[in-house]
Design a protein around this motif. Structure first.
Motif, PDB file in Angstrom:
ATOM      1  N   PHE A 101       0.853  -1.180   0.000  1.00 41.82           N
ATOM      2  CA  PHE A 101       0.000   0.000   0.000  1.00 41.82           C
ATOM      3  C   PHE A 101       0.892   1.234   0.000  1.00 41.82           C
ATOM      4  CE2 PHE A 101      -3.122  -3.023   1.502  1.00 41.82           C
ATOM      5  CZ  PHE A 101      -4.287  -2.586   0.888  1.00 41.82           C
ATOM      6  N   PRO A 102       0.501   2.292  -0.705  1.00 44.74           N
ATOM      7  CA  PRO A 102       1.347   3.487  -0.767  1.00 44.74           C
ATOM      8  C   PRO A 102       1.479   4.162   0.597  1.00 44.74           C
ATOM      9  CG  PRO A 102      -0.737   3.843  -1.927  1.00 44.74           C
ATOM     10  CD  PRO A 102      -0.711   2.416  -1.496  1.00 44.74           C
ATOM     11  N   SER A 103       2.684   4.622   0.893  1.00 43.33           N
ATOM     12  CA  SER A 103       2.936   5.381   2.125  1.00 43.33           C
ATOM     13  C   SER A 103       3.113   6.841   1.751  1.00 43.33           C
ATOM     14  CB  SER A 103       4.190   4.860   2.819  1.00 43.33           C
ATOM     15  OG  SER A 103       3.986   3.563   3.291  1.00 43.33           O
ATOM     16  N   VAL A 104       2.023   7.565   1.743  1.00 39.04           N
ATOM     17  CA  VAL A 104       2.036   8.980   1.389  1.00 39.04           C
ATOM     18  C   VAL A 104       1.240   9.753   2.430  1.00 39.04           C
ATOM     19  CG1 VAL A 104       2.289   8.584  -1.088  1.00 39.04           C
ATOM     20  CG2 VAL A 104       0.021   8.720  -0.109  1.00 39.04           C
ATOM     21  N   SER A 105       1.416  11.056   2.466  1.00 41.72           N
ATOM     22  CA  SER A 105       0.666  11.879   3.418  1.00 41.72           C
ATOM     23  C   SER A 105      -0.477  12.618   2.733  1.00 41.72           C
ATOM     24  CB  SER A 105       1.597  12.885   4.088  1.00 41.72           C
ATOM     25  OG  SER A 105       2.134  13.755   3.111  1.00 41.72           O
ATOM     26  N   ASN A 106      -0.740  12.269   1.492  1.00 41.49           N
ATOM     27  CA  ASN A 106      -1.757  12.941   0.714  1.00 41.49           C
ATOM     28  C   ASN A 106      -2.680  11.881   0.124  1.00 41.49           C
ATOM     29  OD1 ASN A 106      -3.143  14.342  -1.344  1.00 41.49           O
ATOM     30  ND2 ASN A 106      -1.504  15.852  -1.441  1.00 41.49           N
ATOM     31  N   ALA A 107      -3.945  11.892   0.513  1.00 47.62           N
ATOM     32  CA  ALA A 107      -4.875  10.845   0.092  1.00 47.62           C
ATOM     33  C   ALA A 107      -5.026  10.731  -1.430  1.00 47.62           C
ATOM     34  CB  ALA A 107      -6.227  11.056   0.751  1.00 47.62           C
ATOM     35  N   PRO A 108      -5.161  11.820  -2.181  1.00 48.18           N
ATOM     36  CA  PRO A 108      -5.257  11.660  -3.629  1.00 48.18           C
ATOM     37  C   PRO A 108      -4.012  11.015  -4.253  1.00 48.18           C
ATOM     38  CG  PRO A 108      -6.081  13.806  -3.008  1.00 48.18           C
ATOM     39  CD  PRO A 108      -5.448  13.205  -1.788  1.00 48.18           C
ATOM     40  N   GLU A 109      -2.839  11.276  -3.676  1.00 49.00           N
ATOM     41  CA  GLU A 109      -1.626  10.631  -4.181  1.00 49.00           C
ATOM     42  C   GLU A 109      -1.673   9.124  -3.946  1.00 49.00           C
ATOM     43  OE1 GLU A 109       1.855  12.478  -2.585  1.00 49.00           O
ATOM     44  OE2 GLU A 109       1.429  14.390  -3.560  1.00 49.00           O
ATOM     45  N   ALA A 110      -2.277   8.704  -2.836  1.00 48.12           N
ATOM     46  CA  ALA A 110      -2.431   7.271  -2.575  1.00 48.12           C
ATOM     47  C   ALA A 110      -3.294   6.638  -3.664  1.00 48.12           C
ATOM     48  CB  ALA A 110      -3.038   7.041  -1.198  1.00 48.12           C
ATOM     49  N   TRP A 111      -4.368   7.318  -4.060  1.00 49.58           N
ATOM     50  CA  TRP A 111      -5.234   6.808  -5.123  1.00 49.58           C
ATOM     51  C   TRP A 111      -4.462   6.721  -6.441  1.00 49.58           C
ATOM     52  CZ3 TRP A 111      -9.590   4.291  -5.964  1.00 49.58           C
ATOM     53  CH2 TRP A 111     -10.163   4.319  -7.236  1.00 49.58           C
ATOM     54  N   ASP A 112      -3.639   7.731  -6.725  1.00 54.97           N
ATOM     55  CA  ASP A 112      -2.858   7.748  -7.963  1.00 54.97           C
ATOM     56  C   ASP A 112      -1.897   6.567  -8.050  1.00 54.97           C
ATOM     57  OD1 ASP A 112      -4.124  10.063  -8.720  1.00 54.97           O
ATOM     58  OD2 ASP A 112      -2.448  11.388  -8.213  1.00 54.97           O
ATOM     59  N   GLN A 113      -1.421   6.067  -6.903  1.00 60.24           N
ATOM     60  CA  GLN A 113      -0.448   4.981  -6.903  1.00 60.24           C
ATOM     61  C   GLN A 113      -1.084   3.597  -7.001  1.00 60.24           C
ATOM     62  OE1 GLN A 113       2.510   5.363  -3.829  1.00 60.24           O
ATOM     63  NE2 GLN A 113       2.786   7.527  -4.236  1.00 60.24           N
ATOM     64  N   ILE A 114      -2.399   3.526  -6.956  1.00 57.92           N
ATOM     65  CA  ILE A 114      -3.087   2.245  -7.122  1.00 57.92           C
ATOM     66  C   ILE A 114      -3.149   1.934  -8.611  1.00 57.92           C
ATOM     67  CG2 ILE A 114      -5.292   1.047  -6.834  1.00 57.92           C
ATOM     68  CD1 ILE A 114      -5.760   2.759  -4.358  1.00 57.92           C
ATOM     69  N   SER A 115      -2.932   0.680  -8.975  1.00 54.87           N
ATOM     70  CA  SER A 115      -2.947   0.317 -10.401  1.00 54.87           C
ATOM     71  C   SER A 115      -4.345   0.490 -10.988  1.00 54.87           C
ATOM     72  CB  SER A 115      -2.491  -1.132 -10.577  1.00 54.87           C
ATOM     73  OG  SER A 115      -3.482  -2.019 -10.077  1.00 54.87           O
ATOM     74  N   ASP A 116      -4.395   0.744 -12.298  1.00 48.24           N
ATOM     75  CA  ASP A 116      -5.689   0.888 -12.964  1.00 48.24           C
ATOM     76  C   ASP A 116      -6.518  -0.385 -12.867  1.00 48.24           C
ATOM     77  OD1 ASP A 116      -5.284   3.526 -13.590  1.00 48.24           O
ATOM     78  OD2 ASP A 116      -4.874   3.202 -15.716  1.00 48.24           O
ATOM     79  N   ALA A 117      -5.874  -1.548 -12.877  1.00 45.89           N
ATOM     80  CA  ALA A 117      -6.612  -2.812 -12.751  1.00 45.89           C
ATOM     81  C   ALA A 117      -7.339  -2.871 -11.405  1.00 45.89           C
ATOM     82  CB  ALA A 117      -5.664  -3.997 -12.895  1.00 45.89           C
ATOM     83  N   ALA A 118      -6.683  -2.422 -10.345  1.00 52.15           N
ATOM     84  CA  ALA A 118      -7.324  -2.411  -9.024  1.00 52.15           C
ATOM     85  C   ALA A 118      -8.474  -1.406  -8.993  1.00 52.15           C
ATOM     86  CB  ALA A 118      -6.301  -2.085  -7.949  1.00 52.15           C
ATOM     87  N   LYS A 119      -8.285  -0.261  -9.648  1.00 53.33           N
ATOM     88  CA  LYS A 119      -9.360   0.735  -9.701  1.00 53.33           C
ATOM     89  C   LYS A 119     -10.564   0.178 -10.457  1.00 53.33           C
ATOM     90  CE  LYS A 119      -6.135   4.595  -9.566  1.00 53.33           C
ATOM     91  NZ  LYS A 119      -5.509   5.672 -10.333  1.00 53.33           N
ATOM     92  N   TRP A 120     -10.313  -0.544 -11.550  1.00 56.38           N
ATOM     93  CA  TRP A 120     -11.406  -1.160 -12.300  1.00 56.38           C
ATOM     94  C   TRP A 120     -12.167  -2.165 -11.440  1.00 56.38           C
ATOM     95  CZ3 TRP A 120     -13.942   0.595 -16.133  1.00 56.38           C
ATOM     96  CH2 TRP A 120     -13.333   1.385 -17.089  1.00 56.38           C
ATOM     97  N   GLN A 121     -11.448  -2.922 -10.608  1.00 49.79           N
ATOM     98  CA  GLN A 121     -12.125  -3.863  -9.708  1.00 49.79           C
ATOM     99  C   GLN A 121     -13.070  -3.120  -8.771  1.00 49.79           C
ATOM    100  OE1 GLN A 121      -8.841  -5.894  -7.803  1.00 49.79           O
ATOM    101  NE2 GLN A 121      -9.351  -7.778  -8.896  1.00 49.79           N
ATOM    102  N   ILE A 122     -12.619  -2.010  -8.232  1.00 47.33           N
ATOM    103  CA  ILE A 122     -13.452  -1.232  -7.317  1.00 47.33           C
ATOM    104  C   ILE A 122     -14.699  -0.730  -8.040  1.00 47.33           C
ATOM    105  CG2 ILE A 122     -13.564   0.917  -5.974  1.00 47.33           C
ATOM    106  CD1 ILE A 122     -10.505   0.480  -5.433  1.00 47.33           C
ATOM    107  N   PHE A 123     -14.518  -0.107  -9.206  1.00 45.20           N
ATOM    108  CA  PHE A 123     -15.661   0.440  -9.937  1.00 45.20           C
ATOM    109  C   PHE A 123     -16.618  -0.646 -10.416  1.00 45.20           C
ATOM    110  CE2 PHE A 123     -12.886   4.254 -10.611  1.00 45.20           C
ATOM    111  CZ  PHE A 123     -13.702   5.136  -9.939  1.00 45.20           C
TER     112      PHE A 123
END
Length: 167
Positions: A31-53
Motif C-alpha cells: 500500500f502506498p505510504s504517502v501523506s496525501n490521500a489523492p496521491e495514494a489513489w494515484d499509486q493504485i494500479s488501474d486494474a485495481a481501480k477497475w475492480q473497485i468500480f
C-alpha cells in the motif's frame, strides 16, 4: 452520502499515513505510504481501480433489479435488498441492516435516523470537497490552509490514462 462519508474518513486515514500492513496486490506491491490521500489513489494500479468500480457497479445493478421500487419512485432511500443466501455460497451480510439493529426500532425512530444519516452524508460531501479544493488550490478553504498538503495531480480523473480515445 454514504460514499462521501467513506471518502471523508478515508482521506483522514490516508492523510495520517495509516494503511494496511500487508501487500496491496498479489504481486507484492505494498500500500502506498504517502501523506496525501489523492496521491495514494494515484499509486493504485488501474486494474485495481477497475475492480473497485466494477464491484460498485454490480452492487448498483443488483439494487436496481432486486428492489421492488426505485427510491425516486416511492422506494425507501438507502435500502439495499438482502442477498439470497441460497445463491451466494456461505450466505452474505444484509447491507441495509447487517447486524439486525434496526428490526426492533419504531418507524419514527427509523425516520429520525434516516434524516441524521442524510445530513451526515451532506456534511461529508462538503468536507471531502473542501479537502480536495484546498489540496488543489492552496488557500481556497481558509480553515484548512497549511493543514492539507498540496496535490499536483487531477482529482477528477480516476485513471492514469483516459479510457476515451483522443479526438
Amino acid at each position: 452520502g454514504r460514499i462521501a462519508m467513506f471518502a471523508f474518513v478515508g482521506y483522514i486515514v490516508h492523510a495520517n499515513g495509516i494503511h494496511f500492513p500487508w501487500a496491496m496486490q498479489l504481486d507484492g506491491t505494498p500500500f502506498p505510504s504517502v501523506s496525501n490521500a489523492p496521491e495514494a489513489w494515484d499509486q493504485i494500479s488501474d486494474a485495481a481501480k477497475w475492480q473497485i468500480f466494477l464491484f460498485i457497479g454490480f452492487l448498483e445493478f443488483y439494487r436496481e433489479v432486486a428492489s421492488d421500487k426505485h427510491y425516486m419512485r416511492g422506494g425507501k432511500p438507502g435500502y439495499f435488498p438482502p442477498f439470497d443466501a441460497s445463491v451466494i455460497p456461505g450466505g452474505a451480510l444484509n447491507y441495509y441492516d447487517p447486524f439486525g439493529w434496526s428490526k426492533n426500532r419504531s418507524e419514527e425512530d427509523k425516520a429520525n435516523g434516516l434524516v441524521k444519516e442524510i445530513n451526515n452524508g451532506r456534511l461529508a460531501m462538503i468536507g471531502i470537497l473542501g479537502f480536495l479544493s484546498e489540496g488543489k488550490v492552496e488557500g481556497s478553504v481558509p480553515a484548512l490552509k497549511g493543514i492539507i498538503p498540496s496535490y499536483a495531480g487531477e482529482p477528477m480523473a480516476p485513471f492514469s490514462e483516459s479510457i476515451f480515445p483522443s479526438l
